[in-house]
Design a protein around this motif. Structure first.
Motif, PDB file in Angstrom:
ATOM      1  N   ASP A 351     107.183 -61.963  16.030  1.00  0.00           N
ATOM      2  CA  ASP A 351     106.628 -60.900  15.227  1.00  0.00           C
ATOM      3  C   ASP A 351     105.206 -60.617  15.666  1.00  0.00           C
ATOM      4  OD1 ASP A 351     108.747 -61.131  13.684  1.00  0.00           O
ATOM      5  OD2 ASP A 351     108.148 -62.629  12.318  1.00  0.00           O
ATOM      6  N   ASN A 352     104.461 -61.282  16.327  1.00  0.00           N
ATOM      7  CA  ASN A 352     103.178 -60.795  17.015  1.00  0.00           C
ATOM      8  C   ASN A 352     103.286 -59.745  17.718  1.00  0.00           C
ATOM      9  OD1 ASN A 352     100.505 -62.140  16.243  1.00  0.00           O
ATOM     10  ND2 ASN A 352     102.009 -63.589  15.745  1.00  0.00           N
ATOM     11  N   ILE A 354     105.462 -57.603  18.402  1.00  0.00           N
ATOM     12  CA  ILE A 354     105.759 -56.326  17.779  1.00  0.00           C
ATOM     13  C   ILE A 354     104.883 -55.434  17.083  1.00  0.00           C
ATOM     14  CG2 ILE A 354     108.535 -56.800  18.257  1.00  0.00           C
ATOM     15  CD1 ILE A 354     108.577 -57.050  15.271  1.00  0.00           C
ATOM     16  N   ALA A 355     103.863 -56.120  16.499  1.00  0.00           N
ATOM     17  CA  ALA A 355     102.971 -55.652  15.392  1.00  0.00           C
ATOM     18  C   ALA A 355     102.824 -54.234  15.584  1.00  0.00           C
ATOM     19  CB  ALA A 355     102.045 -56.720  15.213  1.00  0.00           C
TER      20      ALA A 355
END
Lengths: 501, 324
Positions: A351-352, A354-355
């Motif tokens: 998730d980081n 793709i932020a």
């Protein structure tokens, strides 16, 4: 040099699944500066936490001035004369410099009221050690990271310790401030204080330490006189393998102009800054902390407004309103403040990374594709050799070097044309650092223009095709790759020796 | 043998990491226990009554979950429910057609939320203070306009919204379940709503990642206001009148449900489904107390304890995993 002050014998500490320290010995003499080096995860922090009373060892013994000691908390360690300056600041933002330095030890008047005048006078004396022209009453939250770090060091010094432990004390400091720190270390040494100096920056070890102990994977690999080793030997001991030139070589050619900044002004941070950046070029931006480099980087990324000036990308004039637009034009900014502004600590690696490019991983109607996101995260993990058991692991559980790799990965996702990297290897160990340098080289090789803001002169000199120097908000010098030298850059950044030479 | 047990243990640990799963287990356990103790519990009427009792809160909880995920929250929803219900009722008594009256109710709710969003995002006033003030402003507006009187005598075509049923299931239940499903899927899978996890995870990093944090905040508060407006309209229709005390303490029950459902006041966590299960658990507890013949005056105390226990379990679990 005096007799042994600290003697650590066979200290072992286990954590679930790992042996952080494995029968480590360490001996520090009175009035000695003893450097402790090793990659992230080598066990430096664990050892320091044990000496500072934060952790207790599972096995082994520790003697201080010949007497066995066992600290149960930091307070006991302090009582015994051990002061630790942790990498994470322990300051209270809403209290003044003086109150922070003398936390819990404020001089008092009758009735337990704080003797404010004496408190501030004492603090003033300490501030003068570092030639800091700061009022002792200023709140810590108004300080720059560099000044906050110095206050943290003063807080430890003020306890008049017998053993002072410094963990990466220069991570936020510029060259001049680092020199002042070294002067103070030498002064304390003469007063018989022993110092354990933990650092990733080997040149600092050579500048200030008498002996050096290398840790690797929780074991002591070697203890040497600093005068008898060179940097290569130390790196080999730390990494356990040969690391040829960490900075690498330029891949590919420098192309046409990519980014041009004309007359950029934002008082009081910077004024009338003009420069350009070409395709495939790495431009180093050197200067002291507070010279306006970070502000300039943030302004190009549209995080801060410009009062004057123009920005051209591939010859087209742009006026970016926010980071969203900057990213849409493939301009990225890797923050110097990984923890507070860079990462989402409680979210996964995936998730980081793709932020900044969420929309890339959205399919029709904006539905997120976990599969595409996972695939990208796995690519990043391979490309930058991020050490994590899974891309679904929270980044908070990763080491500093790996966290920085996650941050780098995130900016890959926007397919950058211009990437501004601000202190890209702060708090990152040698091994991870060479991975990051190689990665920057590869980005440049693929035609990305890179603006490298760094307080690490060797990094600037090692990576840059061109070097710009800022002083007090202005661009004051520009050097080509060949003509740049450490002295010339420092002279330009401080504006002091330039006049003398 | 040891291999298998460790597999089972790992699977169990992974499942217990899912708050929704834990809640579902607890809810099913409670249902089984209640069914054994009380013959009334497993009747369709009783189960529908439980669902009906949470339907209005659950609609508001969708917005509240999004707010908590993004690191905000809203104390003004209870007042917004009351004011929008009254606005719809006044529109009806003024002779407006039903769709327009419903629209008025929704609009009033959304407007209140929009104001919250503007103040919080642009003026940077803390959400607690902003919505605490808005809670009193909206309730005060309601009292001033109605002079403390209830509004009743609403047309049946309007009351149908709250009292009608499809195949024996009341409309409020249907509306709530549909919205929960939509809300859950959107918050989980849509790019737009997923941005909220980033904002709640680290607002400054979200700004640097190009997420337009202020716009999202304003949107979130407006959406929550809109949902509160809808809840107000349904509540008014169900009761057949708008009362000045409607929605009292609703904000606290909703926030409790969202937190029991796995959200954290620190932001970055939570799901709509979890929030719904949290509401359901609280409703079941109330239902259990009623069916077991325990004085209803104990309800509030039991609900408060449930919230505390849920958060404690969560905190202890995180400490065990070394996440704190």
């Amino acid at each position: 040099m005096g007799e042994t002050l600290l003697s650590v014998r066979g200290v072992t500490r286990r954590f679930p699944g790992v042996r952080a320290l494995d029968h480590v010995d360490l001996e520090v003499r009175t009035g000695e500066v003893h450097a402790l080096v090793g990659e992230n995860g080598a066990g430096k922090s664990t050892l320091m936490n044990i000496l500072g009373g934060v952790l207790s060892p599972d096995e082994g013994r520790i003697e201080l001035a010949g007497r066995p000691v066992r600290f149960h908390d930091a307070h006991e360690a302090g009582q015994a004369g051990v002061a630790v300056v942790f990498q994470e600041l322990s300051l209270v933002p809403n209290l003044s410099i003086a109150e922070n330095i003398f936390a819990n030890r404020q001089p008092t008047l009758a009735g337990g009221f704080v003797h404010r005048a004496r408190l501030e006078a004492d603090a003033q004396r300490l501030l003068e050690l570092f030639q800091l022209a700061l009022p002792p009453g200023r709140l810590v939250k108004h300080l720059s990271p560099a000044h906050a770090q110095l206050v943290e060091i003063l807080k430890a010094i003020s306890q008049r310790p017998r053993l002072l432990i410094l963990d990466e004390p220069t991570s936020s400091l510029s060259g001049v401030e680092t020199q002042l720190l070294f002067d103070n270390i030498r002064r304390m040494k003469l007063e018989g204080v022993s110092i354990i100096y933990i650092s990733h920056h080997l040149p600092e070890v050579f500048a200030v330490a008498d002996r050096v102990t290398v840790l690797r994977d929780g074991r002591r690999v070697a203890t040497r006189e600093v005068s008898e080793v060179d940097e290569e030997t130390l790196v080999r001991l730390m990494v356990g393998r040969e690391l040829s030139n960490v900075y690498g070589r330029r891949e590919g050619e420098i192309g046409e102009e990519l980014l041009r900044v004309e007359g950029a002004t934002r008082e009081p941070a910077f004024r009338d800054v003009t420069f350009s950046l070409r395709r495939g070029e790495i431009v180093g931006l050197a200067g002291l902390v507070g010279a306006g480099r970070t502000e300039l980087g943030r302004a190009i990324f549209a995080l801060e407004r410009w009062q004057k000036g123009e920005l051209y990308l591939e010859g087209r004039r742009l006026s970016l309103r926010d980071a969203h637009q900057a990213i849409a034009h493939h301009v990225g900014y890797l923050t110097e403040d990984r923890k507070a502004q860079g990462l989402f600590p409680r979210m996964s690696v995936r998730d980081n990374v793709i932020a900044p490019s969420l929309s890339r991983f959205a399919r029709r109607l904006g539905w997120m594709s976990d599969r595409a996101a996972t695939r990208f995260a796995e690519e990043c993990r391979g490309m930058l050799s991020i050490a994590t058991p899974s891309v679904l692991r929270r980044v908070a559980h990763l080491s500093g070097g790996n966290q920085q790799k996650v941050l780098f990965s995130a900016w890959t996702g926007i397919a950058p044309r211009v990437l501004i990297v601000d202190e890209p290897t702060r708090g990152v160990d040698v091994g991870a650092r060479s991975d990051l340098y190689a990665y920057l080289r590869r980005l440049a090789g693929s035609g990305v223009g890179i603006l490298l803001i760094s307080s690490d002169l060797l990094e600037i000199l090692g990576l840059s095709d061109r070097i710009l120097v800022m002083r007090e908000g202005r661009l004051v010098a520009e050097f080509g790759r060949e003509e740049a030298g450490e002295e010339a850059i420092i002279a330009a950044a401080t504006g002091v020796t330039a006049a003398a030479s | 043998m040891g291999e298998t047990t460790s597999h089972v243990a790992r699977l169990l640990r992974r499942l217990t990491d899912f708050r929704e799963f834990m809640l579902l287990v607890i809810i099913i356990g409670a249902c089984v226990g209640l069914a054994l103790r009380s013959p009334v519990f497993l009747t369709v009427d009783n189960l529908l009554a439980v669902l009906l009792s949470v339907s209005i809160e659950s609609i508001v909880a969708i917005g509240m979950t999004i707010l908590l995920v993004s690191g905000g929250f809203d104390l003004s929803v209870g007042s917004a429910v009351a004011l929008s219900g009254a606005a719809a009722a006044m529109a009806l008594t003024a002779g407006w057609p039903v769709p327009l009256a419903v629209g008025t109710g929704l609009g009033v709710g959304a407007l209140g939320g929009f104001c919250n969003g503007i103040v919080i995002a642009w003026l940077r006033i803390n959400p607690f203070i902003t919505t605490l003030a808005m809670m009193q402003i909206l309730r005060g507006l309601l009292l001033a306009i109605t002079k403390g009187k209830n509004i009743s005598g609403l047309p049946d075509s309007f009351n149908m919204i709250g009292q009608g049923a499809l195949w024996g299931i009341q409309y409020p239940i249907i509306i709530a379940l549909v919205l929960i499903l939509i809300g859950d899927v959107f918050l989980r899978y849509s790019r737009f709503f997923r941005q909220n996890y980033y904002i709640g995870g680290n607002e400054r990093a979200a700004i640097l990642s190009g997420i337009r944090v202020n716009r999202m905040k304003i949107f979130n508060y407006t959406l929550t206001g809109l949902l509160a407006g809808l809840a107000g309209v349904i509540m008014t229709a169900r009761l057949g009148s708008a009362t000045v005390t409607a929605g009292a303490y609703l904000e606290l029950r909703v926030i409790s449900a969202v937190i029991i459902g796995g959200a954290s006041l620190a932001g970055g966590e939570g799901t709509v489904l979890g929030a719904f299960l949290g509401s359901l658990l609280m409703a079941l507890i109330v239902n259990a107390l009623t069916l077991l013949g325990i004085d209803i005056y104990w309800n509030t105390l039991v609900i408060g304890s449930t919230l505390l226990i849920a958060v404690l379990i969560d905190t202890l679990g995180k400490a065990r995993q070394g996440q704190l």
